[in-house]
Design a protein around this motif. Structure first.
Motif, mmCIF file in Angstrom:
data_model
loop_
_atom_site.group_PDB
_atom_site.id
_atom_site.type_symbol
_atom_site.label_atom_id
_atom_site.label_comp_id
_atom_site.label_asym_id
_atom_site.label_seq_id
_atom_site.Cartn_x
_atom_site.Cartn_y
_atom_site.Cartn_z
ATOM 1 N N LYS A 131 1.844 9.771 -11.349
ATOM 2 C CA LYS A 131 0.532 10.362 -11.646
ATOM 3 C C LYS A 131 0.686 11.731 -12.295
ATOM 4 N N LYS A 132 1.743 12.435 -11.934
ATOM 5 C CA LYS A 132 1.994 13.755 -12.482
ATOM 6 C C LYS A 132 2.754 13.718 -13.811
ATOM 7 N N GLY A 133 2.974 12.520 -14.335
ATOM 8 C CA GLY A 133 3.602 12.401 -15.643
ATOM 9 C C GLY A 133 5.108 12.325 -15.642
ATOM 10 N N ALA A 134 5.716 12.043 -14.494
ATOM 11 C CA ALA A 134 7.176 11.984 -14.412
ATOM 12 C C ALA A 134 7.722 10.862 -15.286
ATOM 13 N N THR A 135 8.877 11.111 -15.873
ATOM 14 C CA THR A 135 9.593 10.065 -16.610
ATOM 15 C C THR A 135 10.934 9.752 -15.953
ATOM 16 N N THR A 136 11.181 10.369 -14.793
ATOM 17 C CA THR A 136 12.370 10.107 -13.987
ATOM 18 C C THR A 136 11.967 10.216 -12.519
ATOM 19 N N ILE A 137 12.913 9.976 -11.624
ATOM 20 C CA ILE A 137 12.673 10.091 -10.187
ATOM 21 C C ILE A 137 12.996 11.512 -9.750
ATOM 22 N N TRP A 138 12.146 12.068 -8.887
ATOM 23 C CA TRP A 138 12.324 13.444 -8.435
ATOM 24 C C TRP A 138 13.195 13.506 -7.185
ATOM 25 N N GLU A 139 13.818 14.666 -6.983
ATOM 26 C CA GLU A 139 14.541 14.928 -5.736
ATOM 27 C C GLU A 139 13.570 15.054 -4.569
ATOM 28 N N SER A 140 12.487 15.791 -4.770
ATOM 29 C CA SER A 140 11.484 16.011 -3.737
ATOM 30 C C SER A 140 10.239 15.203 -4.047
ATOM 31 N N TRP A 141 9.571 14.700 -2.992
ATOM 32 C CA TRP A 141 8.322 13.958 -3.202
ATOM 33 C C TRP A 141 7.274 14.837 -3.873
ATOM 34 N N ASN A 142 7.374 16.143 -3.658
ATOM 35 C CA ASN A 142 6.398 17.086 -4.187
ATOM 36 C C ASN A 142 7.040 17.948 -5.269
ATOM 37 N N GLY A 143 7.828 17.302 -6.140
ATOM 38 C CA GLY A 143 8.574 18.028 -7.163
ATOM 39 C C GLY A 143 7.702 18.849 -8.090
ATOM 40 N N ARG B 120 0.824 -1.205 0.000
ATOM 41 C CA ARG B 120 0.000 0.000 0.000
ATOM 42 C C ARG B 120 0.862 1.261 0.000
ATOM 43 N N VAL B 121 2.014 1.219 0.683
ATOM 44 C CA VAL B 121 2.946 2.339 0.621
ATOM 45 C C VAL B 121 3.488 2.493 -0.800
ATOM 46 N N LEU B 122 3.891 1.382 -1.391
ATOM 47 C CA LEU B 122 4.425 1.417 -2.748
ATOM 48 C C LEU B 122 3.405 1.980 -3.735
ATOM 49 N N LEU B 123 2.144 1.651 -3.549
ATOM 50 C CA LEU B 123 1.093 2.054 -4.482
ATOM 51 C C LEU B 123 0.454 3.387 -4.120
ATOM 52 N N GLN B 124 0.946 4.046 -3.080
ATOM 53 C CA GLN B 124 0.396 5.333 -2.677
ATOM 54 C C GLN B 124 0.626 6.369 -3.788
ATOM 55 N N ASP B 125 -0.438 7.025 -4.228
ATOM 56 C CA ASP B 125 -0.289 7.970 -5.334
ATOM 57 C C ASP B 125 -0.513 9.421 -4.923
ATOM 58 N N THR B 126 -0.456 9.687 -3.616
ATOM 59 C CA THR B 126 -0.420 11.070 -3.154
ATOM 60 C C THR B 126 0.884 11.279 -2.391
ATOM 61 N N ALA B 127 1.355 12.513 -2.399
ATOM 62 C CA ALA B 127 2.656 12.799 -1.790
ATOM 63 C C ALA B 127 2.564 12.754 -0.264
ATOM 64 N N PRO B 128 3.627 12.241 0.402
ATOM 65 C CA PRO B 128 4.835 11.673 -0.192
ATOM 66 C C PRO B 128 4.658 10.202 -0.563
ATOM 67 N N GLY B 129 4.972 9.883 -1.781
ATOM 68 C CA GLY B 129 4.862 8.512 -2.263
ATOM 69 C C GLY B 129 5.364 8.426 -3.691
ATOM 70 N N TRP B 130 5.848 7.250 -4.068
ATOM 71 C CA TRP B 130 6.485 7.076 -5.375
ATOM 72 C C TRP B 130 5.525 7.319 -6.542
ATOM 73 N N LEU B 131 4.292 6.902 -6.412
ATOM 74 C CA LEU B 131 3.388 6.977 -7.561
ATOM 75 C C LEU B 131 2.765 8.354 -7.746
ATOM 76 N N TYR B 132 2.960 9.252 -6.785
ATOM 77 C CA TYR B 132 2.491 10.617 -7.002
ATOM 78 C C TYR B 132 3.196 11.227 -8.214
ATOM 79 N N ALA B 133 4.503 11.036 -8.307
ATOM 80 C CA ALA B 133 5.250 11.573 -9.446
ATOM 81 C C ALA B 133 4.788 10.927 -10.745
#
Length: 755
Positions: free
Chosen positions: A630-642, A615-628
């Motif tokens: 959801k926002k269309g990221a194609t790389t990993i961000w420095e900040s959870w709320n990049g 459930r942590v892995l699949l979390q799609d609101t910040a802070p969480g990996w899938l938030y980025a």
């Protein structure tokens, strides 16, 4: 390594050098005559970057050569077999020389001339071991060609109407050859190419979108241009909340010595067809803002990904496309930051931080064949180490580190990477050489920690009770602490001694160093470090535990205590339960920082809280990996709320460190584990969960490719596991006894129970 008989001298193409200005790239030329063709080898390096052409043909595919080094101490030369490029009679050599890492605006503070103010060439061409052309005063140089300015970070200014004409003598420099060495690293090369799509922003600006955030440069072709027409391309990672091009997310204009990062090409066309490809710069970008008087629709443009010549060695796909995107993002942030050394980001700092590699090594060694890159970087760490054993936070290090660079060097977690990274490399390869060549650096670092532990703090953690383990408790000095914990100001950690974090690392690194010493058959060292680690463990327990329990609302403290074996088994179970409760209380969001985030899901799963981990892995609101994602990221961000909910970007959008989660996707969810210190070096122990009903992963190992796949359907789970031909392995299915199996495909069908 071959002992070289150097006949060459260092030669400088610039007769005048103003160190305050950006310079043009130089051309150096010479000719030589041969009556017949024999096997020929070129040895070459430079202060700056070079491209070499023999009879008009480019030598090799190494871009941004010779790479990144602490040039004051050593510099690698490259070796090229050039027999096929020779002709009988007169042969012509041209070398283009740019600023490179050597004197560019780059690094944490945007300093100029990090390693020196000159550029220089070192060149020796041999036929059957005899020098036929060397760099000396017979060469000519010109500085009036098309590349008017070049900088690794700021970009290039080009006037395609210009050619090199005003050749003049070179300066022979009295630089030493003692630091020249033949490296074990791999070249930096051009990799993937992405065609740009022209967009029009709401404000009417023209922007090329390459579809992938990456580190690299561009190439373009323009037909039927008029002489003097301009093309200006500025490169950035994202569009802002208004849909406009921006570079503001990675700027630190107060700190940067030139007031900001341009990542720009300014190109003046010649008449007719123009072709351009960047030579001496590299940027982090997905978008390029177009300005100029050429019709942008007439430009055929590509982004070229540039990184060390590594192949991908792992793959992960599953029934949730968001996780597939996350995994690809992890790989792309690694590609974007493994350009000769592992940097934090390809835009702002471009610094090879020890801490980033310390938390990512396990994952990075799975994802790509990066061993030579990491090994080269460890060599730079050895050079950058301070006389007292302190580890520089960044390597290669600036020749003239600033006040804060010196002050903050030696932070625990960051410095400890010089122990944990080589050990991880050994565990995945079995190569003891990586331990041996870094062992002295490890010992000196640990001695530095010992000295820190002996210093008396002004305000000890426990004021009312004497600490019987004070000599093994680190409560002085400046550390980054956990760093970047959500809802905590990171710089506060540097103002207050981080006793719990520092003492935990003192114990953990001592344990690892004891194991490394035993592997290297240094038995007395192994005993000594084991004793120090035991005492540091007791010290940690004294300052961190209350009645056998860690009382905290921070997930990181619990994770570190469990992962570093600072608790007894029952205490670990209690801590894991408390960790699970904290995560649930936080609505399945993490509140871990830089050092412990990679360990969150593995620890939860190891202690039976698998569903929470997923459930942590699949979390799609910040802070969480899938938030980025959801926002269309194609790389990993420095900040959870990049990129925030309103679309406003901040910080670097291409930092690989949080991508360490890909390691758990491979060796946790799919369960493919490589560890030469284990009972068997290859284990397949998947962790299935119905939230992801299908998973398939593969890992290329020294024995061949291992594959782990599971499918959950109607309360039934099917496993398909392939063991490569070169080994046997342990298969450990949930709720089943482990079994040793041989090579081939192994199929299992079980009743599914969500464990």
């Amino acid at each position: 390594m071959k002992k070289m008989n150097w006949k060459a001298r260092w030669i400088n193409p610039e007769l005048i050098c103003d160190p305050t200005l950006h310079k043009p790239a130089s051309s150096l030329i010479n000719t030589f005559h041969i009556p017949e063709i024999k096997p020929a080898v070129l040895y070459i390096t430079a202060h700056g970057l070079y491209e070499v052409f023999l009879n008009g043909k480019r030598v090799g595919n190494f871009v941004l050569a010779p790479g990144s080094y602490n040039y004051k101490s050593h510099i690698a030369y490259q070796t090229y077999e050039v027999t096929d490029l020779l002709v009988v009679g007169e042969n012509r050599v041209e070398v283009l020389l740019g600023d490179g890492w050597y004197r560019s605006v780059s690094g944490v503070d945007g300093d100029r001339n990090i390693y020196g103010e000159d550029v220089a060439l070192f060149f020796q061409l041999e036929m059957e071991g005899k020098a036929v052309l060397v760099s000396d005063d017979s060469w000519k140089a010109a500085n009036d060609g098309p590349i008017l300015e070049n900088d690794m970070q700021q970009g290039e200014i080009i006037d395609a109407r210009r050619v090199y004409t005003n050749y003049h003598p070179v300066k022979v420099e009295d630089f030493s050859t003692d630091g020249l060495f033949d490296p074990a690293c791999i070249p930096i090369v051009e990799k993937e190419h992405f065609t740009g799509t022209l967009l029009t922003t709401p404000a009417g600006k023209k922007v090329f979108d390459f579809g992938q955030n990456l580190a690299g440069y561009i190439s373009f072709t323009v037909s039927n241009a008029k002489a003097g027409q301009k093309i200006i391309l500025s490169h950035g990672e994202t569009l802002d909340e208004n849909g406009e091009f921006t570079q503001e997310n990675f700027q630190d204009r107060k700190r940067h010595k030139e007031g900001g990062i341009r990542q720009q090409v300014i190109y003046t066309c010649k008449e007719g067809t123009n072709y351009y490809k960047t030579k001496f710069s590299i940027w982090g970008f997905r978008y390029a803002l177009f300005e100029g008087d050429v019709d942008p629709k007439s430009i055929c443009i590509e982004a070229v990904a540039v990184y060390s010549d590594m192949n991908e060695t792992a793959a992960f796909t599953c029934s949730d496309e968001r996780l597939n995107r996350l995994f690809r993002n992890c790989v792309w942030s690694m590609k974007s930051n493994f350009c000769d050394v592992p940097t934090d980001c390809p835009t702002r700092e471009r610094a090879a931080w020890t801490g980033d590699m310390g938390i990512f090594a396990h994952t990075g060694l799975y994802l790509m064949d990066c061993y030579p890159v990491v090994r080269k970087w460890l060599g730079e760490c050895r050079i950058a180490q301070y006389p007292d054993g302190k580890i520089a936070n960044i390597a290669p290090a600036n020749n003239n580190p600033g006040f804060f660079s010196k002050l903050l060097a030696g932070s625990v977690g960051w410095g400890d990477a010089v122990i944990s990274v080589p050990y991880e490399m050994y565990k995945q390869t079995g190569n003891t050489e990586i331990l041996a060549e870094n062992y002295d650096m490890m010992k000196r670092w640990y001695a530095f920690l010992e000295q820190r532990a002996k210093q008396r703090p002004k305000n000890p953690i426990k004021l009312l009770k004497r600490n019987p383990y004070r000599r093994f408790t680190i409560e002085t000095g400046i550390d980054y602490g956990e760093w970047c914990e959500p809802d905590i100001e990171s710089t506060n950690a540097m103002r207050t001694p981080q006793g719990k974090v520092a003492t935990a690392y003192f114990a953990y690194s001592g344990k690892l160093l004891s194991e490394i010493a035993a592997i290297l058959e240094k038995d007395e060292d192994a005993k000594r470090y084991a004793a120090l680690a035991r005492n540091a463990r007791k010290a940690y327990r004294f300052i961190a535990l209350e009645d056998g329990r860690i009382r905290t609302d921070r997930q990181a403290e619990l994770i570190r205590a469990i992962a570093f074996d600072l608790l007894d088994e029952n205490e670990k179970k209690t801590a894991a339960s408390d960790l699970n409760s904290l995560v649930i209380k936080n609505d399945y969001h993490l509140n871990t920082g830089f050092l412990s985030t990679p360990l969150l899901c593995p620890i939860l799963a190891e202690y039976g809280y698998t569903d929470t981990a997923f459930r942590v892995l699949l979390q799609d609101t910040a802070p969480g990996w899938l938030y980025a994602v959801k926002k269309g990221a194609t790389t990993i961000w420095e900040s959870w709320n990049g990129i925030d909910e309103k679309g406003k970007p901040s910080e670097s959008l291409n930092h690989y460190s949080k991508g360490a989660i890909a390691g758990w996707m491979l060796d946790g969810i799919a369960g493919i584990k490589v560890d030469v210190t284990a009972r068997k070096p290859l284990t397949i122990a998947p962790t299935p969960n119905e939230r992801i009903p299908h998973v398939k992963a593969s890992l290329h190992t020294e024995w061949g490719t291992a594959v782990s796949e599971y499918t959950i359907n109607n309360k039934e789970i099917c496993f398909a596991i392939t063991i490569p031909e070169g080994t046997d392995a342990i298969i450990q299915l949930p709720g089943k006894a482990a079994e040793i199996v041989g090579p081939g495909l192994h199929m299992y069908k079980e009743e599914y129970r969500n464990v």
